[in-house]
Structures are given as structure tokens and as C-alpha cells.
Write a protein that holds these residues in place. Sequence first.
Motif, PDB file in Angstrom:
ATOM      1  N   LYS A 169       5.466 -10.026   5.327  1.00 42.52           N
ATOM      2  CA  LYS A 169       5.028  -9.539   4.017  1.00 42.52           C
ATOM      3  C   LYS A 169       3.517  -9.303   3.975  1.00 42.52           C
ATOM      4  O   LYS A 169       3.047  -8.409   3.292  1.00 42.52           O
ATOM      5  CB  LYS A 169       5.418 -10.536   2.917  1.00 42.52           C
ATOM      6  N   THR A 170       2.776 -10.139   4.666  1.00 44.53           N
ATOM      7  CA  THR A 170       1.311 -10.032   4.685  1.00 44.53           C
ATOM      8  C   THR A 170       0.787 -10.745   5.920  1.00 44.53           C
ATOM      9  O   THR A 170       1.370 -11.749   6.359  1.00 44.53           O
ATOM     10  CB  THR A 170       0.690 -10.652   3.426  1.00 44.53           C
ATOM     11  N   SER A 291       1.428   1.573   7.814  1.00 40.58           N
ATOM     12  CA  SER A 291       1.655   0.131   7.960  1.00 40.58           C
ATOM     13  C   SER A 291       0.382  -0.628   8.287  1.00 40.58           C
ATOM     14  O   SER A 291       0.233  -1.798   7.931  1.00 40.58           O
ATOM     15  CB  SER A 291       2.711  -0.139   9.032  1.00 40.58           C
ATOM     16  N   ASN A 292      -0.555   0.028   8.973  1.00 38.61           N
ATOM     17  CA  ASN A 292      -1.806  -0.654   9.338  1.00 38.61           C
ATOM     18  C   ASN A 292      -2.921  -0.424   8.323  1.00 38.61           C
ATOM     19  O   ASN A 292      -4.001  -0.987   8.455  1.00 38.61           O
ATOM     20  CB  ASN A 292      -2.279  -0.200  10.722  1.00 38.61           C
ATOM     21  N   CYS A 293      -2.672   0.414   7.311  1.00 41.20           N
ATOM     22  CA  CYS A 293      -3.724   0.713   6.336  1.00 41.20           C
ATOM     23  C   CYS A 293      -3.158   0.829   4.918  1.00 41.20           C
ATOM     24  O   CYS A 293      -3.384   1.835   4.242  1.00 41.20           O
ATOM     25  CB  CYS A 293      -4.467   1.994   6.717  1.00 41.20           C
ATOM     26  N   PRO A 294      -2.429  -0.185   4.437  1.00 45.52           N
ATOM     27  CA  PRO A 294      -1.797  -0.070   3.116  1.00 45.52           C
ATOM     28  C   PRO A 294      -2.790   0.095   1.973  1.00 45.52           C
ATOM     29  O   PRO A 294      -2.483   0.781   0.988  1.00 45.52           O
ATOM     30  CB  PRO A 294      -0.996  -1.373   2.976  1.00 45.52           C
ATOM     31  N   ASP A 295      -3.983  -0.496   2.087  1.00 48.83           N
ATOM     32  CA  ASP A 295      -4.974  -0.372   1.009  1.00 48.83           C
ATOM     33  C   ASP A 295      -5.501   1.054   0.879  1.00 48.83           C
ATOM     34  O   ASP A 295      -6.073   1.421  -0.145  1.00 48.83           O
ATOM     35  CB  ASP A 295      -6.145  -1.325   1.234  1.00 48.83           C
ATOM     36  N   LEU A 296      -5.310   1.844   1.918  1.00 45.64           N
ATOM     37  CA  LEU A 296      -5.794   3.220   1.917  1.00 45.64           C
ATOM     38  C   LEU A 296      -4.835   4.184   1.214  1.00 45.64           C
ATOM     39  O   LEU A 296      -5.212   5.314   0.883  1.00 45.64           O
ATOM     40  CB  LEU A 296      -6.012   3.673   3.371  1.00 45.64           C
ATOM     41  N   VAL A 318       5.021  -2.731   1.213  1.00 44.81           N
ATOM     42  CA  VAL A 318       4.106  -3.845   0.946  1.00 44.81           C
ATOM     43  C   VAL A 318       3.242  -3.584  -0.280  1.00 44.81           C
ATOM     44  O   VAL A 318       2.732  -4.522  -0.908  1.00 44.81           O
ATOM     45  CB  VAL A 318       3.209  -4.114   2.186  1.00 44.81           C
ATOM     46  N   LEU A 319       3.086  -2.317  -0.679  1.00 44.32           N
ATOM     47  CA  LEU A 319       2.260  -1.973  -1.842  1.00 44.32           C
ATOM     48  C   LEU A 319       2.799  -2.586  -3.125  1.00 44.32           C
ATOM     49  O   LEU A 319       2.054  -2.773  -4.095  1.00 44.32           O
ATOM     50  CB  LEU A 319       2.177  -0.454  -2.004  1.00 44.32           C
ATOM     51  N   LYS A 320       4.070  -2.905  -3.151  1.00 47.35           N
ATOM     52  CA  LYS A 320       4.672  -3.481  -4.358  1.00 47.35           C
ATOM     53  C   LYS A 320       4.145  -4.879  -4.645  1.00 47.35           C
ATOM     54  O   LYS A 320       4.298  -5.375  -5.766  1.00 47.35           O
ATOM     55  CB  LYS A 320       6.192  -3.522  -4.200  1.00 47.35           C
TER      56      LYS A 320
END
Length: 410
Positions: A169-170, A291-296, A318-320
Motif C-alpha cells: 500500500k505504501t 507506480s513509481n511517481c503517484p504524487d505526480l 494508491v491515490l485513493k
Amino acid sequence: MSLENSQFNVSAKGFDAEVNVPSSKSYANRAIILAALSKDAITIENLPLSHDVTNLLNVLREVGLRIVEIENGIIIENSFPECERPSSEKIKIYPGDGGTTTRFLIPFLAMGKNSYQIEPEGRMRERPVADLLEVLAELGASINQCDTWLTIRGPLSFQTNKLKADASKTTQHATALALCLAFQNIEVQPVDMKYSKSYWDMTMSLIQDFKKGQKKFYVPVDFSSMSYVLALGADRGKVLVKNCVDIDTFQSDSIFVEVLKNMGYSVTLSDKGLEVKSSEKEITPINLDCSNCPDLVPTLAFTCSRIDGESKLSNLSVLKYKESDRLLEVQKLLDLYSIENTYNEKEDVLHIKGSKKRIDKAKEIYPPDDHRIVMVSYLFLRAHGGGILNSIHSVSKSFGNFFEVVEENE
């Protein structure tokens, strides 16, 4: 500017600016935790203007760390848990709403002997921590999840030199354990790591630097924060980021520079900084594994929405679990500006059919209390008809002077 009124009037206009962006809170918080556990005095320079970092430092002072402010940084002079002041009462800890701040502090505080009542804010109270707590319980921590959120008490007992941590998850749980056990010679092994591997690599690199005896650290620029001004420059004119003279590959969001270049935007890196310009050439849609840059993803979604053609962003679930359901909030923004989009939950892919057309009508946006959604909402407003942006106080989490920077030279 003051963020207290939590509202900003956004004008639809071009962008032609030379700016500086904040340094990385991800790097800073990792270095701070390691410095607080190190037996040596550690200097950390170029700290970011971020509530996540400020909140972490405030908690560390509360539990006995001597942190001296110097020009452009701090010196952490002593170490935890040696500095811990014995207390028969629960000590209340307020880490704010930051994921790294809260999750890093949980095993950190469990290194001591006092009982700590951790009370985060906002959505952090709902975000996953169970996998982290399970490992700490196995190490002997006393844990009580209650109405106030969580009480934890150490000390930990180390009967092994290897630990496994669920990273599905993180990566922050495995990272938190690796940081706090770095000087105990315990290897933490992430299991099923799906997201943000570059940040795990950053953690491992920093741990090695500390173990080699490095005592001074300089926080690099933050590519997550930089993505907003780069996207604005690519769409609305040009921008020169003066304090970015190299690419930090440990920051997964640094991939945005290469993405913009491959799409066809003008990208130049020199000793003067990183410059991005809009281009007369045809801009190419993208198909990107996030997957390696979800904040982007919010910034990527904006960029994809502003070009003709269909782009695909994958591995987004994972953004959820972020400060808001960012996948849902991104789709709301796309819908607000009539950008065709569909999310295939089974394939975990967001399809965005962008358009260069502008919607000139002013909008008022009420984003959730999530810094990344607030900043990308600003981009949408400015690229279209302007309007009013609410919840602007949220940017203080990572980019406290965001509005001054994006309005610079205008």
C-alpha cells in the motif's frame, strides 16, 4: 502572502518567469529522523518551507532533542532515546496530517520508554498504518488504538537482524522502520513493493551516508513541487527554475522532466537552471506507468488535458489513500473542464482525451484539504478562464510560497 483567508483569485494569463522552488520534504524528513538517532551532531541545510518538516521538528523538540537553528538550516546536537525525559504520564504528540511525519514518528517514539499519545490531523487518521503497527507489536511495542488515534510505548526488543514489512500500500512503513532501526544493524526488507521505489532507494542511500560518518547534509530541490511550475511553463509560456541544476534520480517525480521532453516541449538543463518552454511542435500524448511517481499524477493529468490526443496513466489505485482520494479529485477537475476521461478500475488505467481548447468561463473550485489537489486546481484555473480557488492554506504542507512563485514576474 497570508494564507489565512484560504481563498485566491486566479487570473487566466500566460507564464514567463524565473523562479526558485522549495527543497524536498521527503529528503529532509528522512535526514532529520536519522540525525535525531545519530550519536553525532548533524547539520542539515536548505530545509524546505513545509509544515510536514516544521511539525516533525516541533515533535522532536518536545521529546528532548536539542535543535539549533543556523543560517539556512539546523544542527541536531543530541540523540533519541538518550535525550528522553522519563514521564509517568502519556505525552501527547501532534504530528499534523503528514504521512511521512506521522509514520516516521511511530517507530521512532517506540525506541523510547515513555508512553506517547499520537494525535494526527485530517485524513491521516484514516490512512493505512496497520502493517507498521503489526511489525512494532512483534518487536515488543505496547500499542493501543483508541479514540485519540494511537498510543505507543517502547522500548523495542531486537531478537533478529532482519525484518519484513508489507509495502503493497505504501513504502513509508518499510522506510519508517529502516530509518529508525538504521543504527541497530537490522535489515528491513520491503515485501510486495508496488509504489515509489525511488524513495526507498533514497532512504537506503541516506542511511549509508550516515553510516559512513557524513555529518553535513544539503536538502536538494523538490521535484514534486517543481512539477507545477514546469507544467505551467510548458502550457502557458516558459519558466526557468534557477535552483535546479541537476536531476535527483532518487526523487521519482524527477521523471516529469523527461516526460515533458519526450512529449515535445523545450527542456534545457544548464548551470543557469532548468528551463521549460511551450513548443510550436506537435505535442505527443503519453502512456505512463505511474507506480513509481503517484504524487505526480495530478500534474500529469493536467498536462495531458492540455494537449490534443489520448493519454493513459496506469497503476493509480494508491491515490485513493492519499490526503484525499486524488484519483476521484483529478477526475472531478477533468469533468469540470469537459475533458473526456474514463477510469478502468480492473486495469487501473485512467484515459484522458485532452484538448488545446480553453474554457473561458471563470470557475470557483472547492478542493479538499490536500496541497497537491489545490495546486493542480490552480493550474486548471489559470489555463482556462480563471476564477476563485479555495482551501489555499493547504499548500503550506509542501510549498508554502506557491502563490508568490506562480505569480512571480507577472
